[in-house]
Design an enzyme around this catalytic site. Structure first.
Site, short mmCIF file in Angstrom:
data_model
loop_
_atom_site.label_atom_id
_atom_site.label_comp_id
_atom_site.label_asym_id
_atom_site.label_seq_id
_atom_site.Cartn_x
_atom_site.Cartn_y
_atom_site.Cartn_z
CG ASP A 146 5.16 -0.96 2.74
OD1 ASP A 146 4.00 -0.82 3.16
OD2 ASP A 146 5.72 -2.07 2.60
CG HIS A 147 0.38 4.36 4.67
ND1 HIS A 147 0.88 4.74 5.90
CD2 HIS A 147 -0.63 5.22 4.40
CE1 HIS A 147 0.19 5.77 6.35
NE2 HIS A 147 -0.73 6.08 5.46
NE ARG A 148 3.00 -3.70 3.52
CZ ARG A 148 3.56 -4.73 2.91
NH1 ARG A 148 3.02 -5.94 3.02
NH2 ARG A 148 4.66 -4.60 2.20
N PRO A 198 0.86 -1.19 0.00
CG PRO A 198 -0.04 -1.10 2.15
CD PRO A 198 0.90 -1.89 1.30
#
Ligand code: CAO
Length: 551
Positions: free
Chosen positions: A523-525, A347
């Site tokens: 990476d939004h994680r 994401p």
């Protein structure tokens, strides 16, 4: 037809090695290139392919036997037309050949010193063996540049290999006349594969350049060497602790497997990833039965849903006008796969920032050239600034583990730089960027970009990146959103700097400033938006004031 004894070819070592597989039986009709047996030393395994067609009359060795170059291997009823080709194997290796063969012509004995050797007696047949290419995976032969009977010069390109990540020329180790050639375009080969046999003329002085492992002490001279000589990495084909190679969990895709070439070939033919197989042979080696059992076990399992399949409706575009189909090379196909995978699984968010590099550019254009030689582009300053930012925000230099439960934070700083090449996009890595000066970084960017474009990039130069930079600043554009180079968690995109009117608080007016547009995709994680904003603000600040980079 005649019965001939076939001998073990030159192994590049006088040591005894063990026969670990015999792949033919008495009475069997054997074809050229078919693997007859597999040998294993404590450093590597090696297929012994047939260089003849004929029927096996007698096997003179069995599994577990120790053999060496020139040992009788089997007798064969040769087909007439194959006899000429088979002479390389039917001629026992004499003493003068053994002298030559102490040179590191094969990866079974990679030597670490410079060696001079003069041979003044008869012509010598030398085996040509693919050097260690820095990966245990099989790579494709995309070009063969020589023919049997042709005169070959030392360092002349024999063939070109292509992996998913790069292409690599394989140079001749000796000058001479090519006697036998076993490789054709489309073959999949690994380091240690026998390519052919070359007749080296007598009175030849053979110089084997020293093979250096990459050191940190003198990285610049190392890199300069790399531009002229393809790197042969002194990495043994077998791990020091073979048991450790049988890691069955895919982490970052970097684990090694312990298996002979014949087993690797079988696995390739069956489409089986060797990393997933647990070896049952001594020392955890994977044997053919392990591969077959794996296939059997998996046949009845329902196939997992594939997210990576390329789904494009089959459309006949020629109905609308003339078209032609252009095949994508392996690098482009691999880039497409990796980008799609990253796009689906990560994401991603992009964060934009711009930095006032007016002073930095002035320093770069006016002051730096008077102090140093060589080209230092804005990119080298950005790499330097990124190193500082990664030290302050280490989560940008990390990867999620295979289960997504731990963040692996890297203490080393390896920065990948996207390079446009005629073969496609490559991302060579500046290793230990935190240990390098600005000038060393600039030189390394130039060297790696040249190697990538000249197809001379060693495969390990593409591995181990922790953070990537993609610069389109030399070409143009005001912004773009790069795709994260998973398993990395962030990538910085640079667009073209331009003069912009910026409001100046002191003079209460607009002044022209050179602004560098930057985009960070993350990476939004792993990274929160606020962290990304801080990272980029810090980076912009570093580039605004050159003094920060000197710290
Ligand atoms: N703004 C303005 N000018 C810039 C600039 C920027 N952000 N970045 C570079 N330039 C200038 C350089 O200073 C140089 O000019 P001078 O010779 O006058 O100093 C000129 O543009 C050409 O630079 P370069 O491209 O040769 O060198 P580089 O160090 O900037 O980049 C490399 C090297 C290898 C990254 C580049 O050649 C390249 O391949 N870029 C393409 C990368 C790519 O395809 N990315 C897309 C991947 S998909 O995300």
């Amino acid at each position: 037809m005649s019965v001939e004894t076939i001998f073990i070819p030159d192994l590049g070592s006088s040591d005894d090695v063990e026969v670990i597989e015999v792949n033919v039986v008495v009475g069997e009709q054997v074809e050229t290139d078919q693997t007859m047996m597999v040998l294993e030393s404590d450093k590597t395994t090696m297929d012994i392919p047939a260089t003849f067609s004929g029927k096996i009359e007698e096997l003179l060795v069995s599994v577990g036997d120790k053999v060496s170059s020139g040992s009788p291997m089997l007798s064969v009823l040769l087909e007439q037309q194959a006899q000429e080709l088979s002479s390389a194997q039917t001629t026992p290796i004499n003493k003068s050949q053994e002298v030559m063969e102490e040179l590191p012509s094969q990866p079974m004995v990679a030597q670490e010193h410079s060696t001079h050797q003069t041979v003044t007696d008869a012509n010598i047949s030398k085996s040509l063996v693919v050097p260690d290419i820095g990966t245990a995976d099989a790579v494709s032969v995309i070009e063969v540049n020589v023919k049997v009977g042709e005169k070959v010069e030392k360092d002349q390109t024999l063939m070109v290999l292509e992996s998913d990540k790069t292409t690599m020329d394989i140079p001749a180790e000796f000058s001479g006349v090519l006697k036998t050639w076993l490789i054709k375009e489309g073959d999949e080969i690994t380091g240690g594969t026998l390519m052919g046999v070359i007749d080296v003329p007598h009175s030849v002085q053979v110089e084997v350049s020293s093979i250096n492992t990459q050191t940190q002490e003198n990285p610049i001279s190392e890199q300069v060497k790399e531009t002229t000589k393809p790197k042969i990495k002194l990495e043994k084909n077998l791990p020091a602790n073979p048991a450790a190679a049988n890691v069955t969990v895919d982490t970052l895709g970097s684990e090694r497997v312990y298996a002979g070439p014949a087993v690797r070939r079988l696995a390739r033919e069956m489409g089986v990833p060797l990393q997933k197989i647990k070896g049952t042979a001594p020392k955890g080696r994977i044997c053919k039965d392990d591969v077959k059992s794996y296939v059997k076990d998996n046949l009845n399992k329902p196939a997992p849903p594939s997210h990576e399949q390329f789904s494009q409706p089959a459309i006949d575009f020629s109905q609308f006008g003339e078209v032609h189909s252009q095949p994508l090379n392996r690098i482009k196909q691999a880039t497409a796969r990796n980008m799609s995978s990253s796009w689906r699984h990560v994401p991603m968010v992009s964060h934009f920032e711009q930095s006032d590099i007016t002073e930095l550019e002035q320093y770069r254009r006016e002051i730096l050239p008077t102090q140093v030689e060589g080209k230092v582009t804005m990119l080298a300053f950005v790499v330097k600034a990124v190193v500082h930012a990664l030290q302050k925000f280490p989560q940008f230099n990390s990867s999620l583990d295979a289960h997504g439960k731990n963040l692996i934070i890297k203490k080393y700083i390896n920065v990948g730089v996207a390079v446009e090449t005629p073969q496609g996009l490559m991302v060579p890595v500046i290793k230990g960027a935190d240990q390098k000066s600005l000038l060393e970084i600039a030189l390394q960017i130039t060297t790696l970009a040249k190697q990538a474009r000249d197809k001379k990039l060693p495969m390990d130069a593409l591995q181990g990146g922790g953070f990537s930079i993609s610069s389109l600043g030399g070409i143009g554009g005001t912004q773009f959103t790069p795709i994260v180079n998973a398993p990395e968690v962030a990538i910085l995109g640079l667009s073209r700097a331009s003069l912009q009117p910026v409001f100046d608080q002191v003079s209460s007016g607009f002044v022209p400033r050179l602004m560098l547009p930057m985009a960070l995709t993350y990476d939004h994680r792993v990274i929160d938006g606020a962290e990304a904003a801080r990272f980029m603000a810090y980076l912009a600040e570093l580039l605004k004031d050159i003094r920060h980079l000197l710290l």
